[in-house]
Design a protein around this motif. Sequence first.
Motif, mmCIF file in Angstrom:
data_model
loop_
_atom_site.group_PDB
_atom_site.id
_atom_site.type_symbol
_atom_site.label_atom_id
_atom_site.label_comp_id
_atom_site.label_asym_id
_atom_site.label_seq_id
_atom_site.Cartn_x
_atom_site.Cartn_y
_atom_site.Cartn_z
ATOM 1 N N ALA A 166 2.160 1.630 -3.524
ATOM 2 C CA ALA A 166 1.008 1.999 -4.278
ATOM 3 C C ALA A 166 0.791 3.592 -4.230
ATOM 4 C CB ALA A 166 -0.328 1.172 -4.012
ATOM 5 N N HIS B 31 -4.829 8.101 -6.322
ATOM 6 C CA HIS B 31 -6.136 8.097 -6.626
ATOM 7 C C HIS B 31 -6.615 6.405 -6.912
ATOM 8 C CE1 HIS B 31 -8.897 11.042 -8.215
ATOM 9 N NE2 HIS B 31 -9.447 10.227 -9.341
ATOM 10 N N ALA B 32 -5.794 5.544 -7.204
ATOM 11 C CA ALA B 32 -6.158 4.346 -7.671
ATOM 12 C C ALA B 32 -6.463 3.348 -6.231
ATOM 13 C CB ALA B 32 -5.101 3.561 -8.315
ATOM 14 N N VAL B 33 -5.405 3.891 -5.348
ATOM 15 C CA VAL B 33 -5.572 3.344 -3.809
ATOM 16 C C VAL B 33 -6.881 3.807 -3.242
ATOM 17 C CG1 VAL B 33 -4.290 3.645 -1.520
ATOM 18 C CG2 VAL B 33 -3.058 3.447 -3.782
ATOM 19 N N ASP B 34 -7.259 5.181 -3.381
ATOM 20 C CA ASP B 34 -8.437 5.521 -3.016
ATOM 21 C C ASP B 34 -9.805 4.626 -3.476
ATOM 22 O OD1 ASP B 34 -10.504 6.966 -1.847
ATOM 23 O OD2 ASP B 34 -9.796 8.892 -2.166
ATOM 24 N N THR B 35 -9.704 4.373 -4.659
ATOM 25 C CA THR B 35 -10.807 3.672 -5.339
ATOM 26 C C THR B 35 -10.596 2.173 -4.860
ATOM 27 O OG1 THR B 35 -9.666 3.491 -7.553
ATOM 28 C CG2 THR B 35 -11.181 5.259 -7.449
ATOM 29 N N ALA B 36 -9.413 1.662 -4.523
ATOM 30 C CA ALA B 36 -9.521 0.347 -3.986
ATOM 31 C C ALA B 36 -9.794 0.405 -2.726
ATOM 32 C CB ALA B 36 -8.063 -0.138 -4.071
ATOM 33 N N GLY B 37 -10.476 1.213 -2.168
ATOM 34 C CA GLY B 37 -10.939 1.147 -0.780
ATOM 35 C C GLY B 37 -10.059 1.243 0.563
ATOM 36 N N ILE B 38 -8.895 1.875 0.022
ATOM 37 C CA ILE B 38 -7.860 2.322 1.145
ATOM 38 C C ILE B 38 -7.837 3.602 1.381
ATOM 39 C CG2 ILE B 38 -5.365 1.813 1.510
ATOM 40 C CD1 ILE B 38 -5.302 -0.233 -0.615
ATOM 41 N N TYR C 217 -2.564 15.141 -2.170
ATOM 42 C CA TYR C 217 -3.654 14.357 -2.771
ATOM 43 C C TYR C 217 -4.988 15.025 -2.471
ATOM 44 C CZ TYR C 217 -6.932 10.898 -3.829
ATOM 45 O OH TYR C 217 -8.001 10.148 -4.218
ATOM 46 N N GLU D 200 2.379 5.972 -6.135
ATOM 47 C CA GLU D 200 2.704 5.894 -7.187
ATOM 48 C C GLU D 200 1.349 6.523 -7.996
ATOM 49 O OE1 GLU D 200 4.918 4.930 -9.741
ATOM 50 O OE2 GLU D 200 6.144 4.677 -8.056
ATOM 51 N N ASN D 201 0.126 6.043 -7.365
ATOM 52 C CA ASN D 201 -1.039 6.365 -7.711
ATOM 53 C C ASN D 201 -1.997 6.547 -6.708
ATOM 54 O OD1 ASN D 201 -3.517 6.875 -9.222
ATOM 55 N ND2 ASN D 201 -3.253 5.376 -10.825
ATOM 56 N N MET E 26 -7.394 3.009 -13.090
ATOM 57 C CA MET E 26 -6.908 3.227 -11.766
ATOM 58 C C MET E 26 -5.693 1.962 -11.403
ATOM 59 S SD MET E 26 -8.115 5.967 -10.344
ATOM 60 C CE MET E 26 -9.331 7.093 -10.889
ATOM 61 N N SER F 273 -15.595 4.326 -1.142
ATOM 62 C CA SER F 273 -15.248 3.050 -2.069
ATOM 63 C C SER F 273 -15.404 2.044 -1.460
ATOM 64 C CB SER F 273 -14.023 3.447 -2.810
ATOM 65 O OG SER F 273 -13.914 4.703 -3.291
ATOM 66 N N LYS F 274 -15.075 1.831 -0.372
ATOM 67 C CA LYS F 274 -14.839 0.647 0.658
ATOM 68 C C LYS F 274 -16.406 -0.104 0.672
ATOM 69 C CE LYS F 274 -12.011 -1.472 4.111
ATOM 70 N NZ LYS F 274 -11.019 -1.150 4.741
ATOM 71 N N ILE G 75 -1.632 0.780 -10.704
ATOM 72 C CA ILE G 75 -0.315 1.310 -10.293
ATOM 73 C C ILE G 75 0.387 0.899 -11.403
ATOM 74 C CG2 ILE G 75 1.378 1.187 -8.421
ATOM 75 C CD1 ILE G 75 -1.385 2.111 -7.388
ATOM 76 N N ARG H 82 0.741 -1.365 -0.103
ATOM 77 C CA ARG H 82 -0.200 0.014 -0.146
ATOM 78 C C ARG H 82 1.015 1.263 -0.004
ATOM 79 N NH1 ARG H 82 -5.124 -1.691 3.894
ATOM 80 N NH2 ARG H 82 -5.986 -3.244 2.546
ATOM 81 N N PHE I 66 3.414 -1.767 -10.768
ATOM 82 C CA PHE I 66 2.916 -3.154 -10.273
ATOM 83 C C PHE I 66 2.796 -3.975 -11.325
ATOM 84 C CE2 PHE I 66 1.500 -1.707 -5.389
ATOM 85 C CZ PHE I 66 2.679 -1.256 -5.350
ATOM 86 N N LYS J 106 -8.815 15.083 -3.813
ATOM 87 C CA LYS J 106 -9.887 14.506 -4.518
ATOM 88 C C LYS J 106 -10.314 15.632 -5.615
ATOM 89 C CE LYS J 106 -11.979 10.781 -2.070
ATOM 90 N NZ LYS J 106 -13.269 10.346 -1.474
ATOM 91 N N GLU J 107 -10.083 15.518 -6.810
ATOM 92 C CA GLU J 107 -10.537 16.360 -7.953
ATOM 93 C C GLU J 107 -12.073 16.100 -8.356
ATOM 94 O OE1 GLU J 107 -7.593 17.412 -10.860
ATOM 95 O OE2 GLU J 107 -6.082 17.352 -9.075
#
Lengths: 326, 377, 517
Positions: free
Chosen positions: A189, A195-202, A321, A192-193, C89, C73-74, C91, A186, C94, A323-324
């Motif tokens: 991640a 936004h992607a981490v956020d959408t993965a629920g983290i 970071y 690197e991105n 979305m 999102s969770k 990485i 995490r 990865f 949120k846009e």
Amino acid sequence: MELFNSIIVILDATLRNATPLIFAALAGMFSERSGIVNIALEGKILISAFFGASAAYYFGSPWMGLLAGVLSSVVFAQLHAFATVTHNGDHVVSGLAINILAAGLTAAVGNYWFSQGGNTPNLAFGDTQARFTPITLPFADQLADVPIIGGIYSELISGHYLLVYLAFAAVPLCWYILFRTRFGLRVRAVGENPHAVDTAGISVAKTRYLALLMTGILVGFAGVYLSVAVTAQFSPNMSAGKGYMALAALIFGKWRPRTAMQACLLFGLLEAIAIRSQGAVFLGVEVPVQLVEATPYILTVVLLGGFIGRSVAPKVIGEPYVKERS
Amino acid sequence: MSQQRIPAWITVGVIPLANILIAAIAAGLVFLYLNINPIDALQSMVSGAFGSGYGLGYTLYYMTSYIFTALAVAVAFKCGMFNIGGEGQAYIGALGVGLVCLGLGGHVPFIVLLPISIIAAAVFGALWALIPAALQAYRGSHIVITTIMFNFIAASLMNYLLVYFLKPVGTMSVESAVFDRASWIPQMHEVFAFFGIRIAASPLNLSIFWALFVAFAVWVFLWRTRWGYEIRSVGSNTSAARYGGISISRVTILTMLVAGALAGFMALNVVQGQAHQIKLNLVNQMGFTGIAVALMGRNHPFGIVLASLMFGFLTQGGSELQFEYSVDARIVVVLQGLVILFSGALQHMMKHPIERLYLNYARRRDANADDQHPAEA
Amino acid sequence: MDMALELRGIDKRFGDVHANKDINLQVRQGTIHGIVGENGAGKSTLMSIIYGFYAADKGDVLVDGQVLDIKDSKTAINAGIGMVHQHFMLIQNFTALENVILGAEDGIAIETSLDKARREMERLASEYQLNVPLDVPVEELSVGYQQRIEILKALYRGARILILDEPTGVLTPQETDHLFKVLASLKEQGTTVILITHKLREIMAATDEVSVMRRGEMVAHVKTADTNQEDLAELMVGRKVLLRVEKGEAEPGDVKLAARHISLTDAQGVKRLSDVSLDVRAGEIVGIAGVSGNGQSELLEALAGIRNIDSGEMYLNGETVTAGTAIDPEKVRQLGVGHIPEDRHRMGLINTFSAYEAFVLGYHRDASYNSGVLMSQKAMIDDCRAKMESWDVRPPDPFLKTANFSGGNQQKLVIAREVEQGHDVMLIGQPTRGVDIGAIESIHKRILEMRDAGKAILLVSVELDEIRSLADRILVMFDGIIVGEVPADKADERTLGLMMANIVPDEIKALQAEVSA
């Protein structure tokens, strides 16, 4: 034999010099991998060195010093997170604030507590040993007189502070944490991105706070090593640029534990040479000690220029970071 | 959308003041801990910094240095770069000034020497910024890191030059020879004495006028010339700048040359105006503090002049505390750190609450206005 | 049949923009449900609300008949909602496996999660034809693969409702077909799919039911079988499509702008243009049609001097530029070639600048705006104010920050700046993107006026209607090549649609053969 002995002495010093750099570089690795530029290693080293030495003196125990030192740098690292993560503060400015604050607070409070011009009292007074002492490994004394092996084992490998061994043990440990655990995944991640981490629920914020917690813990060891082990005393500005050098090593090591450690060893070696030889002779030319001192920084600049390999930073390093609206 | 409704006096007035207030409260707590009454401390800082000609002289002397190092940060910032290299650029600028003064001092009249030393300060400072700039422009190396590295390299280089070349033979301390008197920038008390007015002696020298002029010139440069236009374009939107036919790398280098020159000017004040010799560590963190000053001044030359005065006050007033309360002199550094923390790193902390407060107030005010003047049917 | 997802009275504002107005929607279990609407109709905002990325101001989201308070999102993921975002979305450094387990790890060490994910990926790959390389960093994979990874990510998290936001914008036709096959087999297995798009052809090809959004509102719900593209288009736009602008015959003159066999590779090493040739004559509008991302942007930027070409040559209003010669946007402007960029926020304007400052971008070195070393404030401000009035930019305030103008007025500012310079050649990209209807008409009128005044105009747009109503000749681009040319009168949706997928109908081939013969 003369040459062998001086090599051993220099390498011995290399290990000692590299230790705080390794702790600090690993500390910086967690923060920078999570996307937070860390020029604040310098201040965090200083703060932990101060509180470490003060607590060691007060309690008469180096272990209490270690605990207090680590706690204090954790507090500063969380302050760093509060500024950069919660309030989207500029990473460089926050780092600078921490460095300046640490330099001022340690001196001013130190002077108020101990009235010794900002120094703490010496930790090795009388019979009380409030400092860390070197550890002699098994059989080191017996083997000391054996040629070669004695030099390597008894001189070079044995006889360091516990924290030196811990620093080298921390390298594979941090590698494991960063590359083989959920937390490490995490952290990488989020740098690197996010936004992607956020959408993965983290939670991006939580991950970065935790990464800076790791930074605080590790950098605390660096500070405590300087004051409670090496000099057995805190003196103002004793970090003397080690935080920045660790940052350089981290970049030079491409943000990876093993290569960062190698860079720390290289920088430690240069420092050992610089201290030992006031004006070394290299290929018949006298090399000024100042050049040796500046070499770590020159090397890092050369690397950053892409002239010897490429060091690619985590992608979103330094960007807050937010949120846009997409 | 909310930006439109927040008036400027909130953004440039209330919020920065609130930030300073919090920093002051935090500083007050530190003072209380150190057994110092914060109100008394503030009083002695004010009287120490402004209460006497001597104190005022020092305050303005520090202000002069801060103006230069802060402008060096601000110009780069307008181009979207973080110049942390003011420390090194000023140090190398000092080398330029020193070489001119050592070489020409006493041989040419001051009026001839001064322009040369000004140019030397600028050229040496600019050259030290050139390599990081070129690496950023052509190799994409991050300027924050390279300028930090160049600060250390500058320190080693100056140490080397002082030890091997500049130190007069037979002296112990690592510093250059003292310049010929004829090369010194006149200090203010000397100037006043020339006109028959006696003021307290302080290091304040004519450089302050140069600083004020340069601040104005930087404003003109950034907001009234096409080069400034290009710098601001690149700093705001790189792709739009490229679309507009602006060469990003050329502007990057131009900006850093200007920034380095500005940092180099700091040596006029410190070396040619005060120390009259090149000393180790003469920049003494003022390059770093310049970042804070630039932040406080919102990277605008006029703001920077005001912020420099404030930091001059902190520096001089803070050192007064040392004598009054036998507190460590580095209490000044704590004050600076708190200001950077609250008005830099945590500048957004107060922004949202204050803006929300204002919006609520504005809404209620508008609602009241509507009640009083009901729409005519 | 049960409802997998239901929305009741969803409302969302961003400041003054009312993005979603009282939205109601019912999506049946195990169907593919399309949501169509123009760009900016509020589709993405709505989906972001379902996925917990924004909170709705009002209204309820029901999943399987239960009201669900989606805070983040969770919550959405746990409720079985998966989303494939328009911008992936992932990485980039990865591997597929690492991307898949991120946020769905079991336990502290990732080893077991990776093993489990590998087995699961292999199962899903065979079941849904979703095979991807699992151990390569995703940055080395094609966008088609990357999209599959996004779908796999959602399935790995047990998604029963899969939302895809404009999934085909970056895909090749083959990849699109494959995607639709995957969606169909997901549907067979009971997964509910929501497909968001502005492409009617895809709605007809892939969905069971369709809902239409227009300017933040849900305007219709129909069964796909009961409708057709024309009806949907009408619902989407809100009036008869084909807003043909009144225009006379073009009177083409000499060639003013040309490209000869130009190729271009971008910084990532991807070939963006291959052997592109075209001519634009004075007094005509040549349109470039194509799915976005097929090289149109690069073509425009190459001709404008922003990007360097690898090979070939360009003819810019009298000057020949070969690959390797130094060229920059300033030089291109001096040659009399103006450029209205595709994205005004990214390129056309500088948001922090006042209108009058943004108004001289690209011309800031002109003598008329400078006197000596200083720029002439008065000249810039007066000029800007005058042009604002003649172009009806509102408010006509040169000191207002460009960010504070509406989209249409920002675009007018950019167009006015370029047009008023009196260039002979105009490169125009997406002139009406994010612009309200009223402004669209006036912008289209201006472009035609320029043509009739004898300018040579190259127009790039992803809006087929725009191309069809303005262009005299249409070139279709696909994957960096020009697939073919269609005269405006032969350019119906079907023909262009086929060519945009790299299929050239026989009649067009015949036409082209005729021309070259």
